[in-house]
Each structure stands twice: as structure tokens, then as C-alpha cells.
Design an enzyme around this catalytic site. Structure first.
Site, PDB file in Angstrom:
ATOM      1  N   HIS A  88       0.836  -1.198   0.000  1.00  0.00           N
ATOM      2  CA  HIS A  88       0.000   0.000   0.000  1.00  0.00           C
ATOM      3  C   HIS A  88       0.876   1.255   0.000  1.00  0.00           C
ATOM      4  O   HIS A  88       1.690   1.460   0.896  1.00  0.00           O
ATOM      5  CB  HIS A  88      -0.883  -0.028   1.246  1.00  0.00           C
ATOM      6  CG  HIS A  88      -1.891   1.059   1.325  1.00  0.00           C
ATOM      7  ND1 HIS A  88      -1.951   1.934   2.389  1.00  0.00           N
ATOM      8  CD2 HIS A  88      -2.893   1.408   0.487  1.00  0.00           C
ATOM      9  CE1 HIS A  88      -2.957   2.774   2.212  1.00  0.00           C
ATOM     10  NE2 HIS A  88      -3.534   2.483   1.073  1.00  0.00           N
ATOM     11  N   ARG A  89       0.732   2.061  -1.053  1.00  0.00           N
ATOM     12  CA  ARG A  89       1.553   3.269  -1.241  1.00  0.00           C
ATOM     13  C   ARG A  89       3.048   2.941  -1.198  1.00  0.00           C
ATOM     14  O   ARG A  89       3.878   3.766  -0.822  1.00  0.00           O
ATOM     15  CB  ARG A  89       1.227   4.338  -0.197  1.00  0.00           C
ATOM     16  CG  ARG A  89      -0.260   4.646  -0.063  1.00  0.00           C
ATOM     17  CD  ARG A  89      -0.530   5.724   0.956  1.00  0.00           C
ATOM     18  NE  ARG A  89      -1.918   5.705   1.383  1.00  0.00           N
ATOM     19  CZ  ARG A  89      -2.439   6.484   2.320  1.00  0.00           C
ATOM     20  NH1 ARG A  89      -1.672   7.365   2.932  1.00  0.00           N
ATOM     21  NH2 ARG A  89      -3.705   6.409   2.651  1.00  0.00           N
ATOM     22  N   GLU A 115       1.158  -0.877  -4.957  1.00  0.00           N
ATOM     23  CA  GLU A 115      -0.108  -0.147  -4.995  1.00  0.00           C
ATOM     24  C   GLU A 115       0.165   1.334  -4.777  1.00  0.00           C
ATOM     25  O   GLU A 115       0.944   1.705  -3.898  1.00  0.00           O
ATOM     26  CB  GLU A 115      -1.051  -0.668  -3.909  1.00  0.00           C
ATOM     27  CG  GLU A 115      -2.474  -0.149  -3.987  1.00  0.00           C
ATOM     28  CD  GLU A 115      -2.689   1.196  -3.307  1.00  0.00           C
ATOM     29  OE1 GLU A 115      -3.755   1.803  -3.534  1.00  0.00           O
ATOM     30  OE2 GLU A 115      -1.809   1.657  -2.537  1.00  0.00           O
ATOM     31  N   ASP A 117      -1.479   5.671  -6.006  1.00  0.00           N
ATOM     32  CA  ASP A 117      -2.586   6.491  -6.484  1.00  0.00           C
ATOM     33  C   ASP A 117      -2.078   7.575  -7.436  1.00  0.00           C
ATOM     34  O   ASP A 117      -0.901   7.958  -7.382  1.00  0.00           O
ATOM     35  CB  ASP A 117      -3.277   7.161  -5.300  1.00  0.00           C
ATOM     36  CG  ASP A 117      -3.573   6.179  -4.184  1.00  0.00           C
ATOM     37  OD1 ASP A 117      -4.648   5.577  -4.221  1.00  0.00           O
ATOM     38  OD2 ASP A 117      -2.721   6.006  -3.282  1.00  0.00           O
ATOM     39  N   HIS A 130      -1.059   9.918  -2.923  1.00  0.00           N
ATOM     40  CA  HIS A 130      -2.366   9.489  -2.428  1.00  0.00           C
ATOM     41  C   HIS A 130      -3.350  10.649  -2.334  1.00  0.00           C
ATOM     42  O   HIS A 130      -4.441  10.596  -2.898  1.00  0.00           O
ATOM     43  CB  HIS A 130      -2.219   8.824  -1.065  1.00  0.00           C
ATOM     44  CG  HIS A 130      -3.525   8.407  -0.470  1.00  0.00           C
ATOM     45  ND1 HIS A 130      -4.283   9.254   0.321  1.00  0.00           N
ATOM     46  CD2 HIS A 130      -4.227   7.255  -0.560  1.00  0.00           C
ATOM     47  CE1 HIS A 130      -5.389   8.637   0.688  1.00  0.00           C
ATOM     48  NE2 HIS A 130      -5.383   7.415   0.170  1.00  0.00           N
ATOM     49  N   GLU A 196      -4.736   3.141  -8.272  1.00  0.00           N
ATOM     50  CA  GLU A 196      -6.026   3.803  -8.086  1.00  0.00           C
ATOM     51  C   GLU A 196      -5.986   5.211  -8.678  1.00  0.00           C
ATOM     52  O   GLU A 196      -5.077   5.993  -8.374  1.00  0.00           O
ATOM     53  CB  GLU A 196      -6.396   3.883  -6.609  1.00  0.00           C
ATOM     54  CG  GLU A 196      -7.753   4.530  -6.396  1.00  0.00           C
ATOM     55  CD  GLU A 196      -8.184   4.561  -4.941  1.00  0.00           C
ATOM     56  OE1 GLU A 196      -9.137   5.300  -4.641  1.00  0.00           O
ATOM     57  OE2 GLU A 196      -7.561   3.856  -4.122  1.00  0.00           O
ATOM     58  N   ASP A 316       0.443  -1.631   4.613  1.00  0.00           N
ATOM     59  CA  ASP A 316       1.517  -0.653   4.739  1.00  0.00           C
ATOM     60  C   ASP A 316       2.830  -1.312   5.124  1.00  0.00           C
ATOM     61  O   ASP A 316       3.877  -0.674   5.084  1.00  0.00           O
ATOM     62  CB  ASP A 316       1.172   0.393   5.812  1.00  0.00           C
ATOM     63  CG  ASP A 316       0.068   1.339   5.387  1.00  0.00           C
ATOM     64  OD1 ASP A 316      -0.010   1.668   4.195  1.00  0.00           O
ATOM     65  OD2 ASP A 316      -0.720   1.777   6.255  1.00  0.00           O
TER      66      ASP A 316
END
Length: 327
Positions: A88-89, A115, A117, A130, A196, A316
Site C-alpha cells: 500500500h503506497r 499499490e 494512487d 495518495h 487507483e 503498509d
């Protein structure tokens, strides 16, 4: 099922409201950043074939390569039965989120998928971040879409990262910048991506899809958005591009997924871990849908969700998940 769908809708609305404010998508107060430094060991399973970051094949105990005697390339990781470690990020607990060093570290500690954004600068450069503003993670202030790319590049993308509650900021002044999407693809050409699209207005889809095509990553990439209009635009312009479900589509899955004739609009869902249970996983799997909960940062929660049979965990802390999986 209708009541469960209502509950899902309310939970999604609450989670997405917090996300719009730039936070709140941590699993819980107890499920926050670990603050631990990650190891750099790569995952390998005894007796099974592995693949290096450059895509080089290794041999199994039997001497056969991962591709087998036919020489065909291995299948798409997203469609495999492997439980995916999704950073995540880029592993926001371990390195300054959504930076090149975060992505590099995530792959080194065992992440299978990166992952992150997307937004666009005022002059149309698609960048990785993000929030829709730069305030939380940099030394600047303002909306990304109101700032030029040159202005964004002047900011310190490691400015606020800390693992000790603000006692130290180890990446301040280290020259970390907000990366462009193209820079990420160029730095990690063999990686798998879950991306995303955060910016809905103005749309960035028409500029995004050619970048994906130019770098040849479309088959190793899942595009996500909670905005229906964004997913509709992607599906209209590139029907072959794999997407997740929007928030309304996830609610429809819960309300109609067990009914005859239901046809899923996508075969991936990213949902807050709070709404993921055995029922959701079973209904999703009944339609061939992969389930990837977010944001899962503690070992007990990881074990619980793995027990439901989810297909990947968005975390994370990819190092923690890797250690739990035996990496």
C-alpha cells in the site's frame, strides 16, 4: 443480504469520507504503523521456482524452469492462486509513501504488487500521490491539480515521514521527489501494479491509458477507482484493461451477488477490511472475483483475513506480511 449491502454501503461511505481527507484508511488505531525497519531479504520457497526482479528464471529442485518444457511464460500473477502481498503506497510504514525508494524497498522485502494512487499537475503530468493535496506528506501546501509539475518537483517528498512519533524525520532533505507514473514504470519495468485513479475532475484517463500502453504493463496492472464515472471511462476507452469494482458495484455484489443471473462488472474488489468476512469472500469467489482487503497492518488481522480465503492483502507493512507467509 440487503441488510449486509446497506452495512457495506455505510462502511464504504465512512471509509471513503476519511480517505478524502487524506487519512483514516489505516485498519485501526491498533493496526497502525509499526515503525520497524524492514529487512531486505527476498522471499523464496524451498523446492519452488522463483523469479528475480529482472524476470530471470530460476530452476526448481527437479531442474525444470518456471516456464516448463514448453517455454511459455508464467501466468499472470493477479489470476494465480497465490496470496498476494500488495504494498500500500509502496509500504507506507517502512519508507516515505509513494516514492521510488518506497517501491524499491517494498519489492526487496517481499511485496508482489506495488499499490499507489494518481493525480495530475496543472500542466497535465500524471504523478504518484495518495492525497489530492501535498500538505500531509511534503513541506508544501496546495492542491496537486493547481500546481505545475515544476512546483511539485521542488517539494520534499520525505519531509513528514517518521517512525518514532515525530522524534526524528530520517528522510528530510534527502532529495526525495514526487515521482511521475512514467518514472515508476521505468524504474520497475517487471513489477505488477495496482493503481487507483484518485483524480476524477478533470479526468486523467485519456492521458493515462497511452502511458500504460507505451510501457507494456497493461497485463500486469489493475486499475482501480471508487468513482463509477472513472471506471466507465476506462472500460469504454480500453475494454481489455482490467479494473476493480467501484463502490456502488461492490454494494451491488453484496445485494445481488447470490441471486441467479448476477454478472459482475469486474473480477477484482478492493474493500476496507472491516466489510470483508467469510460471506463476502464466498460470494465473490462464486463469481470468480478476487478479494483484496485494505489496509491490513497487524499479524492477527492478516491471519484472520487469510483464514477467510482472501486473494491478497493491501498493507503498509509488506515486510510483516512476508514474514507471516514464510518469506
Amino acid at each position: 443480504m440487503q441488510l449486509r449491502a446497506l452495512g457495506l454501503s455505510l462502511c464504504l461511505g465512512s471509509c471513503l469520507g476519511l480517505l478524502a481527507c487524506g487519512g483514516g484508511d489505516e485498519a485501526s488505531a491498533a493496526d497502525g504503523d509499526t515503525g520497524t525497519d524492514a529487512s531486505t531479504d527476498e522471499r523464496g520457497t524451498t523446492g519452488e521456482s522463483t523469479e528475480t526482479e529482472t524476470g530471470a528464471e530460476t530452476e526448481t529442485e527437479t531442474g525444470e524452469t518456471e516456464t516448463g518444457e514448453t517455454g511459455e511464460p508464467p501466468g499472470n500473477l493477479f489470476l494465480s492462486d497465490e496470496l498476494l502481498n500488495i504494498a500500500h503506497r509502496g509500504g507506507a510504514s517502512l519508507r516515505p509513501e509513494a516514492t521510488l525508494i518506497a517501491f524499491e524497498n517494498a519489492l526487496a522485502v517481499g511485496a508482489d504488487v506495488l499499490e499507489f494512487d494518481l493525480h495530475a499537475s496543472s500542466d497535465g503530468v500524471i504523478v504518484v500521490m495518495h492525497d489530492d493535496t501535498v500538505d500531509r506528506t511534503t513541506d508544501g501546501s496546495g492542491a496537486i491539480k493547481d500546481m505545475s509539475f515544476d512546483e511539485l518537483r521542488m517539494l520534499d517528498a520525505g519531509y513528514t515521514f517518521t517512525t518514532d512519533g515525530g522524534e526524528t524525520y530520517p528522510y528530510r532533505g534527502m532529495g526525495l521527489q514526487i515521482p511521475t507514473l512514467e518514472e515508476v514504470f521505468e524504474a520497475f519495468p517487471d513489477a505488477y501494479y495496482m493503481i487507483e485513479i484518485k483524480q476524477a475532475e478533470p479526468s486523467i484517463v485519456a492521458d493515462l491509458l497511452p502511458i500504460i500502453a507505451d510501457h507494456g504493463v497493461g497485463e500486469r496492472l489493475v486499475l482501480a477507482s471508487f468513482e463509477q464515472i472513472t471506471l466507465d471511462e476506462i472500460r469504454a476507452q480500453d475494454p481489455a484493461q482490467v479494473t476493480t469494482m467501484s463502490a456502488p458495484e461492490m454494494v451491488d455484489l453484496f445485494s445481488m451477488g447470490a441471486e441467479p443471473g448476477y454478472e459482475p462488472p469486474a473480477l477484482f474488489i478492493q474493500a476496507p477490511w472491516e466489510v470483508v468476512d467469510q460471506e463476502l469472500v464466498d460470494v465473490a469467489h462464486g463469481h470468480g472475483i478476487k478479494v483484496h482487503p485494505w489496509t491490513v497492518n497487524t499479524e492477527p488481522l492478516m491471519e484472520e483475513l487469510i483464514g477467510y480465503g482472501v486473494d491478497g492483502l493491501i498493507t503498509d507493512d509488506p515486510a510483516l506480511l512476508d514474514s507471516l507467509l514464510g518469506g
